[in-house]
Design an enzyme around this catalytic site. Structure first.
Site, mmCIF file in Angstrom:
data_model
loop_
_atom_site.group_PDB
_atom_site.id
_atom_site.type_symbol
_atom_site.label_atom_id
_atom_site.label_comp_id
_atom_site.label_asym_id
_atom_site.label_seq_id
_atom_site.Cartn_x
_atom_site.Cartn_y
_atom_site.Cartn_z
ATOM 1 N N GLU A 262 3.091 3.221 2.964
ATOM 2 C CA GLU A 262 2.245 2.571 3.819
ATOM 3 C C GLU A 262 4.137 2.227 4.109
ATOM 4 O O GLU A 262 4.630 1.345 3.129
ATOM 5 C CB GLU A 262 1.652 1.199 3.127
ATOM 6 C CG GLU A 262 1.363 0.245 3.660
ATOM 7 C CD GLU A 262 1.530 -0.765 3.539
ATOM 8 O OE1 GLU A 262 1.797 -2.250 4.020
ATOM 9 O OE2 GLU A 262 0.509 -1.385 2.165
ATOM 10 N N CYS A 296 3.959 -6.255 6.041
ATOM 11 C CA CYS A 296 2.898 -5.526 6.492
ATOM 12 C C CYS A 296 2.248 -5.173 7.875
ATOM 13 O O CYS A 296 1.862 -4.797 8.282
ATOM 14 C CB CYS A 296 3.518 -4.139 5.917
ATOM 15 S SG CYS A 296 1.530 -4.336 4.350
#
Length: 659
Positions: A262, A296
């Site tokens: 990620e 994020c």
């Protein structure tokens, strides 16, 4: 004044790196005050031994437990951490987090444990293996069949976490690995590692987890990757550049180690032409300020109809001016990185709120809002990982979709609109480039979890720039840690392997009705054959009158004759199921406590007046409940007529008492 060095927990013991001029420990600072609060180093850790400990001690201990037993441990762990969350909040404050930020991180991580514990009890068997999908017939005679089976990998899940969520991040990686039966080696990002260290200390001290199932490295992973095998996994959260480097490590390439990343993500939110301004602005401001924008999934690109830019800027700047008490960035280095990114973004836009050069205490940086040019590359390539977002105008849905795709892959996007046609076009146009999309409108706003909240039940990850990986996603996240193997066998062998009776396998009939057996006495394959029972015209007409189901195929001879599927009047499908129940049920009180459902019901062949029905009921699967005095039993029901043709097939679900 000297500060302590964070301890690692490896190979069953706590390890403190020795003071050494050749391996100096790195200082860690309070993000709000700038005070040094700890040091970090993994010098002296034997990483090969740590991996071996996970494989040889933690792995076997986990694999000996069923999914439900692992779930019970996750639930107990969540309860333990909940009792100690005030301690975690206190340490979290030193990462620059406000109390609200800390709750988002700490309570969110505990919530992941609880969510996975719950899903495991509902969706996974009380077994050590997972049978996936339906049995595949591989031959005409039914003597050769196939089935997919998922078993735990015999390795260690190496989990590399980012600095922004020092509790939620490790727990969302740990929970599905633990459920799958794979031990974890957790490596936090250094700036906030002192909070993860506190988390792991609480977990280890609880004594809840089998030894070797959780290890912790404070500092560098050293030569860990050199010792990875094809049974190990790596889950990484961080920059795209680091992910690219790690993914190319020779051991990962050579051994085809599962690597999930990620990484960078230029997430978008779009205000539709009809979208609610207040909903859009509230979401944008929240994503800029919660965790100081260090998420994020935070909104980096805010797409707005060109004719609504001025009202959005006015509303957003007014809302940002009311923000009070936003937390600091995680470190001074992080603040300087954000400032460099803002400078790059100003080459393609202008700042309309905030001052990136203003110095606050510690690593504080106030929110920065820009209006940018969507035709320039910078808004689609530069991620300022802090309280920064850029408003970008668009004209038309096609242009919007093109702009969104220029982010080259993101974790999340949101669409604020009441127009279903607009929403459908944007979702289908942007979905190939995004891991998760939120539709926000007045209908769901009061219950929506918001743009930036990944949920354990849904996939967290994204294509391209976002890393190409997937985490969470409910049971998908568990299966990622398991090997899917195709099994080809005869029905009896497949039944023995899976613990589930398979059509074509041996059936066992006895003088004892299966409903008279307690859970411990039942075995897959235990069978009752009951019938025949003739179906009459009177049965059908009584059922129609009693239930009100007078559909023409059952009651109108002329209309039924014209139906190409029947040609004459036929019995109700639910009459067949009811008659079958009357044949196989033992009416007296006994171990069967309740029927709680029917799965996969299919009516296969019409039943006409005069047909005779026989039902074959076979114990298919047993699922004990560890915390109850009963378990679940799934029965295969096959209703046939006098010529042996199946007229209905389904699974009957019952709760059966233990002895």
């Amino acid at each position: 004044m000297s500060t302590t060095t964070l301890r690692s927990y490896v190979s069953g013991a706590w390890h403190t790196a020795p003071d050494s001029p050749g391996h100096p420990a790195r200082p860690l600072y309070d993000a709000t005050t700038g005070e040094e609060i700890a040091r970090i180093s993994s010098a002296g850790v034997d990483f090969a031994a740590a991996l071996a400990h996970g494989r040889e001690v933690g792995g076997p201990a986990l694999r000996a437990l069923t999914f439900h037993q692992r779930a019970a441990l996750l639930k107990a762990l969540a309860g333990h951490l909940r009792e100690h969350r005030e301690e975690l909040y206190a340490v979290s404050a030193r990462t620059g987090a406000t109390l609200a930020d800390s709750k988002f991180d700490v309570d969110g991580g505990i919530g992941v444990l609880l969510a996975y514990a719950s899903k495991a009890k509902r969706e996974l068997p009380n077994d050590t293996v997972y049978v996936e999908g339906a049995v595949e017939p591989l031959s005409r005679g039914g003597t050769f069949v196939g089935q997919h089976l998922c078993v735990p990998l015999h390795g260690v899940a190496v989990q590399v976490n980012a600095f922004n969520f020092p509790v939620w991040g490790p727990l969302e990686k740990f929970a599905p690995a633990f459920l799958a039966g794979v031990p974890s080696l957790v490596k936090p990002a250094s700036p906030t590692a002192f909070l993860t260290a506190k988390l792991v200390e609480l977990i280890i001290d609880s004594g809840l987890l089998p030894e070797g199932t959780l290890q912790f490295v404070a500092g560098s992973l050293g030569d860990t990757f050199d010792h990875l095998t094809g049974q190990d996994l790596v889950s990484f959260t961080g920059s795209a550049a680091t992910a690219q480097t790690l993914r190319a490590h020779p051991a990962i390439v050579r051994n085809s180690v599962r690597f999930s990343a990620e990484a960078d993500s230029l997430n978008f939110s779009v205000l539709g032409p009809d979208g609610d301004l207040d909903l859009f602005v509230r979401g944008l401001v929240a994503e800029m300020t919660v965790k100081a924008g260090q998420k994020c999934t935070a909104i980096r690109r805010a797409f707005v109809p060109a004719d609504r830019v001025d009202e959005v800027v006015a509303a957003t700047t007014a809302a940002l001016a009311q923000v009070d008490g936003m937390g600091a960035l995680a470190s001074l280095d992080q603040r300087e990185e954000v400032r460099r990114s803002i400078k790059a973004l100003t080459a393609a836009g202008r700042i309309v709120f905030g001052d990136p050069d203003a110095d606050g205490p510690g690593a504080h940086l106030g929110p920065i809002l820009l209006v940018g040019d969507p035709e320039r590359a910078e808004p689609h390539e530069v991620e300022a990982f802090g309280p920064v977002s850029t408003i970008l105008p668009y004209e038309g849905t096609a242009q919007l979709i093109d702009y969104a795709a220029r982010g080259q892959g993101s974790l999340a996007g949101s669409i604020v609109s009441e127009d279903p046609a607009f929403v459908r076009e944007v979702v289908l146009g942007t979905a190939p480039f995004h891991g998760r999309l939120l539709v926000l409108n007045r209908a769901d706003a009061t219950e929506s979890t918001g743009h930036g909240s990944p949920l354990p039940q849904l996939v967290h990850g994204g294509p391209g720039r976002a890393g190409g990986g997937e985490e969470l996603g409910g049971i998908r996240g568990v299966l990622h840690h398991m090997q899917r193997t195709a099994i080809q066998a005869d029905p009896d062998s497949l039944t023995a392997i899976t613990g589930r009776w398979v059509a074509g396998a041996a059936r066992v009939q006895s003088d004892v009705h299966p409903f008279r057996k307690h859970l411990e006495e039942l075995r897959p394959g235990d069978t009752l054959v009951a019938g025949p029972r003739r179906v009459t015209q009177e049965d059908v007409e009584h059922f129609a009158e009693f239930t009100g189901d007078t559909f023409y195929a059952h009651m109108d001879a002329a209309a039924a004759a014209a139906n190409p599927l029947f040609g004459e009047r036929v019995a109700h499908g639910y009459l067949i199921v009811s008659l079958a129940a009357g044949l196989f049920v033992d009416p007296d009180p006994g171990p069967v406590l309740a029927n709680f459902g029917v799965d996969d019901l299919r009516f296969l062949t019409p039943v006409k007046f005069g047909d005779e029905l026989t039902v074959t009921l076979t114990c298919k699967q047993l699922t004990p409940r560890d915390s109850a005095g009963y378990g679940e039993v799934r029965w295969d029901a096959d209703v046939t007529r006098q010529d042996g043709e199946s007229v209905a097939r389904y699974d009957v679900l019952t709760l059966v008492a233990k002895q």
